[in-house]
Write a protein that holds these residues in place. Structure first.
Motif, PDB file in Angstrom:
ATOM      1  N   GLN A   5     -34.164  23.687  26.030  1.00 57.39           N
ATOM      2  CA  GLN A   5     -32.992  23.023  26.575  1.00 57.39           C
ATOM      3  C   GLN A   5     -31.894  22.944  25.513  1.00 57.39           C
ATOM      4  O   GLN A   5     -32.163  22.656  24.352  1.00 57.39           O
ATOM      5  CB  GLN A   5     -33.367  21.608  27.046  1.00 57.39           C
ATOM      6  N   TYR A   6     -30.672  23.202  25.918  1.00 58.25           N
ATOM      7  CA  TYR A   6     -29.523  23.121  25.018  1.00 58.25           C
ATOM      8  C   TYR A   6     -28.583  22.026  25.519  1.00 58.25           C
ATOM      9  O   TYR A   6     -28.498  21.756  26.713  1.00 58.25           O
ATOM     10  CB  TYR A   6     -28.781  24.454  24.974  1.00 58.25           C
ATOM     11  N   ARG A   7     -27.857  21.444  24.571  1.00 55.67           N
ATOM     12  CA  ARG A   7     -26.892  20.411  24.930  1.00 55.67           C
ATOM     13  C   ARG A   7     -25.457  20.923  24.868  1.00 55.67           C
ATOM     14  O   ARG A   7     -24.542  20.260  25.339  1.00 55.67           O
ATOM     15  CB  ARG A   7     -27.054  19.206  23.996  1.00 55.67           C
ATOM     16  N   LYS A   8     -25.271  22.106  24.271  1.00 58.40           N
ATOM     17  CA  LYS A   8     -23.930  22.682  24.159  1.00 58.40           C
ATOM     18  C   LYS A   8     -24.012  24.171  24.441  1.00 58.40           C
ATOM     19  O   LYS A   8     -25.002  24.827  24.093  1.00 58.40           O
ATOM     20  CB  LYS A   8     -23.357  22.420  22.768  1.00 58.40           C
ATOM     21  N   TYR A   9     -22.952  24.722  25.056  1.00 63.32           N
ATOM     22  CA  TYR A   9     -22.917  26.122  25.459  1.00 63.32           C
ATOM     23  C   TYR A   9     -21.602  26.736  25.007  1.00 63.32           C
ATOM     24  O   TYR A   9     -20.544  26.136  25.183  1.00 63.32           O
ATOM     25  CB  TYR A   9     -23.043  26.249  26.986  1.00 63.32           C
ATOM     26  N   PHE A  10     -21.682  27.945  24.434  1.00 60.38           N
ATOM     27  CA  PHE A  10     -20.488  28.670  24.002  1.00 60.38           C
ATOM     28  C   PHE A  10     -20.363  29.976  24.784  1.00 60.38           C
ATOM     29  O   PHE A  10     -21.368  30.533  25.254  1.00 60.38           O
ATOM     30  CB  PHE A  10     -20.582  29.026  22.513  1.00 60.38           C
ATOM     31  N   ILE A  11     -19.142  30.462  24.897  1.00 66.17           N
ATOM     32  CA  ILE A  11     -18.929  31.813  25.410  1.00 66.17           C
ATOM     33  C   ILE A  11     -19.480  32.801  24.389  1.00 66.17           C
ATOM     34  O   ILE A  11     -19.254  32.646  23.192  1.00 66.17           O
ATOM     35  CB  ILE A  11     -17.419  32.063  25.641  1.00 66.17           C
ATOM     36  N   GLU A  28     -23.591  21.742  15.541  1.00 67.92           N
ATOM     37  CA  GLU A  28     -23.316  21.398  16.934  1.00 67.92           C
ATOM     38  C   GLU A  28     -22.202  20.359  17.047  1.00 67.92           C
ATOM     39  O   GLU A  28     -21.406  20.386  17.991  1.00 67.92           O
ATOM     40  CB  GLU A  28     -24.602  20.867  17.565  1.00 67.92           C
ATOM     41  N   ALA A  29     -22.129  19.452  16.079  1.00 69.00           N
ATOM     42  CA  ALA A  29     -21.175  18.351  16.150  1.00 69.00           C
ATOM     43  C   ALA A  29     -19.816  18.689  15.547  1.00 69.00           C
ATOM     44  O   ALA A  29     -18.883  17.878  15.631  1.00 69.00           O
ATOM     45  CB  ALA A  29     -21.749  17.128  15.440  1.00 69.00           C
ATOM     46  N   SER A  30     -19.660  19.869  14.956  1.00 72.45           N
ATOM     47  CA  SER A  30     -18.426  20.193  14.239  1.00 72.45           C
ATOM     48  C   SER A  30     -17.320  20.628  15.197  1.00 72.45           C
ATOM     49  O   SER A  30     -17.373  21.726  15.771  1.00 72.45           O
ATOM     50  CB  SER A  30     -18.687  21.292  13.211  1.00 72.45           C
ATOM     51  N   ALA A  31     -16.295  19.811  15.325  1.00 78.37           N
ATOM     52  CA  ALA A  31     -15.143  20.155  16.163  1.00 78.37           C
ATOM     53  C   ALA A  31     -14.376  21.321  15.562  1.00 78.37           C
ATOM     54  O   ALA A  31     -13.843  22.169  16.291  1.00 78.37           O
ATOM     55  CB  ALA A  31     -14.237  18.940  16.326  1.00 78.37           C
ATOM     56  N   GLU A  32     -14.313  21.387  14.225  1.00 81.13           N
ATOM     57  CA  GLU A  32     -13.585  22.470  13.565  1.00 81.13           C
ATOM     58  C   GLU A  32     -14.267  23.819  13.816  1.00 81.13           C
ATOM     59  O   GLU A  32     -13.595  24.815  14.094  1.00 81.13           O
ATOM     60  CB  GLU A  32     -13.488  22.206  12.058  1.00 81.13           C
ATOM     61  N   LEU A  33     -15.582  23.837  13.729  1.00 83.23           N
ATOM     62  CA  LEU A  33     -16.325  25.065  13.992  1.00 83.23           C
ATOM     63  C   LEU A  33     -16.149  25.496  15.445  1.00 83.23           C
ATOM     64  O   LEU A  33     -15.883  26.672  15.733  1.00 83.23           O
ATOM     65  CB  LEU A  33     -17.807  24.843  13.687  1.00 83.23           C
ATOM     66  N   GLU A  34     -16.272  24.579  16.354  1.00 82.74           N
ATOM     67  CA  GLU A  34     -16.139  24.908  17.777  1.00 82.74           C
ATOM     68  C   GLU A  34     -14.740  25.410  18.104  1.00 82.74           C
ATOM     69  O   GLU A  34     -14.574  26.379  18.852  1.00 82.74           O
ATOM     70  CB  GLU A  34     -16.467  23.683  18.631  1.00 82.74           C
ATOM     71  N   SER A  35     -13.713  24.782  17.527  1.00 87.17           N
ATOM     72  CA  SER A  35     -12.343  25.201  17.793  1.00 87.17           C
ATOM     73  C   SER A  35     -12.088  26.622  17.305  1.00 87.17           C
ATOM     74  O   SER A  35     -11.514  27.451  18.039  1.00 87.17           O
ATOM     75  CB  SER A  35     -11.368  24.228  17.116  1.00 87.17           C
ATOM     76  N   ALA A  36     -12.505  26.926  16.079  1.00 84.26           N
ATOM     77  CA  ALA A  36     -12.306  28.273  15.536  1.00 84.26           C
ATOM     78  C   ALA A  36     -13.066  29.306  16.354  1.00 84.26           C
ATOM     79  O   ALA A  36     -12.552  30.389  16.659  1.00 84.26           O
ATOM     80  CB  ALA A  36     -12.752  28.312  14.079  1.00 84.26           C
ATOM     81  N   TYR A  37     -14.270  28.970  16.746  1.00 82.17           N
ATOM     82  CA  TYR A  37     -15.095  29.900  17.517  1.00 82.17           C
ATOM     83  C   TYR A  37     -14.472  30.188  18.877  1.00 82.17           C
ATOM     84  O   TYR A  37     -14.411  31.348  19.307  1.00 82.17           O
ATOM     85  CB  TYR A  37     -16.498  29.325  17.689  1.00 82.17           C
TER      86      TYR A  37
END
Length: 250
Positions: A12-18, A152-161
């Motif tokens: 199970q995952y709590r976050k999903y990316f394209i 998983e919690a990094s907003a900066e990582l998610e934004s760049a990705y």
């Protein structure tokens, strides 16, 4: 170029990316956004055996990221191999390699990239106070589960990705929870002991692939042997392989 989401979910995952396209320009843009020096970039490796084609890849190659179709042959091999392994619990600066447990679905490309730039000599090219250096400072002291949550919690990582994942030649899927049968793994040389490691956040931990000489880079025959194993295992049933190297920028 192919996109590379995860195979059928094993957990199970709590976050999903394209999913991220297997594209060296996309990979390079992402690592520079995260704080890796412009002195490094990613480049396609077009052959494992043709010396002329290999000369077009700058050396030394610091890491390899392999994309492949997660076939039934692969899934059967992984299930047997993982059943025989213990879960990894390493943490701290004395680890042979930095390994991130994958807690974000469809982000295997991201984990492959992070494994490439956070290990071996590549780590020396991470800028102080960058997104990546801050993630390492928080995550390296932690055991795998907690380290994974730092990413998983990094907003900066998610934004760049998310910005970079929209680029490339292939239309990304609209739903990040979609299942597509491609997967990334990374191969690196340990900064501690000159051992070759396979790093896949969806497995139980780093896999020691044996010794590699101090003067050999990741395009040496010793480093390419695990790539050949992936290809040979399919016995011609799949030609869906793509290899990208982390190399000095021209």
């Amino acid at each position: 170029m192919a996109t590379a989401p995860e195979p059928t979910p094993r957990k199970q995952y709590r976050k999903y990316f394209i999913p991220l396209e297997s594209n060296p320009d996309v990979f390079t843009e992402l690592i520079h956004e995260l704080g890796v020096s412009p002195t490094l970039c990613f480049q396609d490796v077009l052959s494992l055996d043709d010396e002329e084609l290999l000369t077009f890849v700058p050396r030394p190659a610091l890491a390899l990221v392999l994309l492949f179709s997660s076939s039934s042959t692969y899934e059967t091999h992984v299930a047997a191999d993982e059943a025989a392994r213990q879960g990894y619990t390493g943490s701290g600066d004395d680890e042979d390699v930095i390994w991130f447990k994958q807690t974000i679905y469809n982000a295997c490309g991201l984990y492959g990239i992070l494994h490439a730039v956070c290990n071996g000599d590549a780590r020396k090219h991470i800028a102080p106070n960058s997104t990546l250096s801050n993630l390492l400072a928080k995550g390296v002291p932690l055991e795998p589960e907690a380290r994974g949550r730092v990413l998983e919690a990094s907003a900066e990582l998610e934004s760049a990705y998310r910005v970079v994942a929209q680029k490339g030649d292939t239309e990304p899927p609209e739903n990040p929870e979609d299942v597509v049968d491609f997967h990334y793994v990374c191969f690196v040389k340990s900064h501690e002991n000159n051992r070759l490691y396979e790093l896949d956040g969806d497995k139980k931990g780093p896999i020691d692939r044996g010794a590699i000489n101090e003067d050999q880079d990741m395009l040496s025959q010793a480093a390419l042997e695990p790539i050949r194993e992936y290809i040979d295992r399919e016995n011609g049933r799949s030609i869906n392989f793509s290899l990208i190297a982390l190399v000095p920028a021209g």
